[in-house]
Design an enzyme around this catalytic site. Structure first.
Site, PDB file in Angstrom:
ATOM      1  N   GLY A  46       0.831  -1.199   0.000  1.00  0.00           N
ATOM      2  CA  GLY A  46       0.000   0.000   0.000  1.00  0.00           C
ATOM      3  C   GLY A  46       0.865   1.248   0.000  1.00  0.00           C
ATOM      4  N   GLN A  51       2.847   9.867   1.314  1.00  0.00           N
ATOM      5  CA  GLN A  51       4.202   9.304   1.343  1.00  0.00           C
ATOM      6  C   GLN A  51       5.054   9.735   0.150  1.00  0.00           C
ATOM      7  OE1 GLN A  51       2.419   5.222   2.121  1.00  0.00           O
ATOM      8  NE2 GLN A  51       4.422   5.008   3.055  1.00  0.00           N
ATOM      9  N   CYS A  92       6.082  -0.329   6.913  1.00  0.00           N
ATOM     10  CA  CYS A  92       5.701   0.836   6.120  1.00  0.00           C
ATOM     11  C   CYS A  92       6.856   1.224   5.222  1.00  0.00           C
ATOM     12  CB  CYS A  92       5.356   1.985   7.070  1.00  0.00           C
ATOM     13  SG  CYS A  92       4.894   3.501   6.226  1.00  0.00           S
ATOM     14  N   LEU A  93       6.555   1.570   3.966  1.00  0.00           N
ATOM     15  CA  LEU A  93       7.619   1.959   3.036  1.00  0.00           C
ATOM     16  C   LEU A  93       8.333   3.232   3.505  1.00  0.00           C
ATOM     17  CD1 LEU A  93       5.916   1.273  -0.413  1.00  0.00           C
ATOM     18  CD2 LEU A  93       7.634  -0.135   0.755  1.00  0.00           C
ATOM     19  N   HIS A 134      -4.188   1.419   7.821  1.00  0.00           N
ATOM     20  CA  HIS A 134      -2.819   1.964   7.850  1.00  0.00           C
ATOM     21  C   HIS A 134      -2.684   3.130   6.854  1.00  0.00           C
ATOM     22  CE1 HIS A 134       1.746   1.285   7.888  1.00  0.00           C
ATOM     23  NE2 HIS A 134       1.562   2.054   6.818  1.00  0.00           N
ATOM     24  N   GLU A 135      -3.192   2.921   5.636  1.00  0.00           N
ATOM     25  CA  GLU A 135      -3.048   3.959   4.601  1.00  0.00           C
ATOM     26  C   GLU A 135      -3.930   5.172   4.890  1.00  0.00           C
ATOM     27  OE1 GLU A 135      -0.547   3.615   2.785  1.00  0.00           O
ATOM     28  OE2 GLU A 135      -0.280   1.465   3.105  1.00  0.00           O
ATOM     29  N   HIS A 138      -2.182   7.493   7.112  1.00  0.00           N
ATOM     30  CA  HIS A 138      -1.199   8.354   6.432  1.00  0.00           C
ATOM     31  C   HIS A 138      -1.853   9.648   5.958  1.00  0.00           C
ATOM     32  CE1 HIS A 138       2.565   6.170   6.235  1.00  0.00           C
ATOM     33  NE2 HIS A 138       2.011   5.088   5.732  1.00  0.00           N
TER      34      HIS A 138
HETATM   35 NI    NI Z   1       2.781   3.160   5.569  1.00  0.00          NI
END
Ligand code: NI
Length: 169
Positions: A46, A51, A92-93, A134-135, A138
């Site tokens: 995701g 991000q 997480c990226l 989670h997204e 963000h």
């Molecule tokens: Ni993330």
């Protein structure tokens, strides 16, 4: 298509609250393609626009094994969530190499526009429900490490800053 640079924690820009996507036009469609390419290249499941330093309510997700089932969520709204929660290990990226437990609702229902701008309702459970929560965090400027204890979070912050310094040198 192009790969977009991903902001890394503790970059303060990750705490920006995203604004609604005004319309699903050519600009947004290009952004969606680029975000999908970036997510697949980084082997993530995701990615939120936050991000990649675009502060609009747009998320791309693919939790499938085949990596061919992209889900695009534009202006997502939470309609319902289960009372039942469970602890799930997340990564997480924007926080590479860090995995830790976060409590999430087992099941959720959301309303969002798809990549064509069509309004849809989506019910999700399992990994997809975790990923959407989670997204969506963000988009509110929240990174998953903020659910951890201050001690753990500070340790992660120092580790990230150290590796970012090393990458620059
Ligand atoms: Ni993330």
């Amino acid at each position: 298509m192009a790969l977009l640079p991903i902001l890394c924690y503790p970059d303060p820009k990750l705490h920006t609250v995203a604004k609604p996507v005004p319309s699903v036009d050519a600009r947004i469609k290009t952004l969606i393609s680029n975000m999908l390419e970036t997510m697949y290249d980084a082997k993530g499941i995701g990615l939120a626009a936050t991000q990649v330093n675009v502060h609009e309510r747009l998320i791309v997700i693919d939790v499938s094994e085949s990596r061919q089932e992209a889900l695009v969520l534009i202006n997502p709204q939470l309609l319902w969530c289960s009372e039942q929660t469970h602890m799930n290990e997340e990564g997480c990226l924007s926080v590479p190499g860090i995995y830790d437990g976060v409590l999430r609702h087992d099941a959720i229902k959301i309303r969002a526009q798809d990549a064509q701008g069509q309004l849809r309702e989506i019910e999700a459970d399992g990994l997809l429900a975790v990923c959407i929560q989670h997204e969506m965090d963000h988009l509110l400027g929240k990174v998953f490490v903020e659910y951890l204890s201050p001690l753990k979070r500070n340790r992660i912050k120092s580790k990230m800053l150290k590796s970012q310094r090393e990458a620059r040198d």
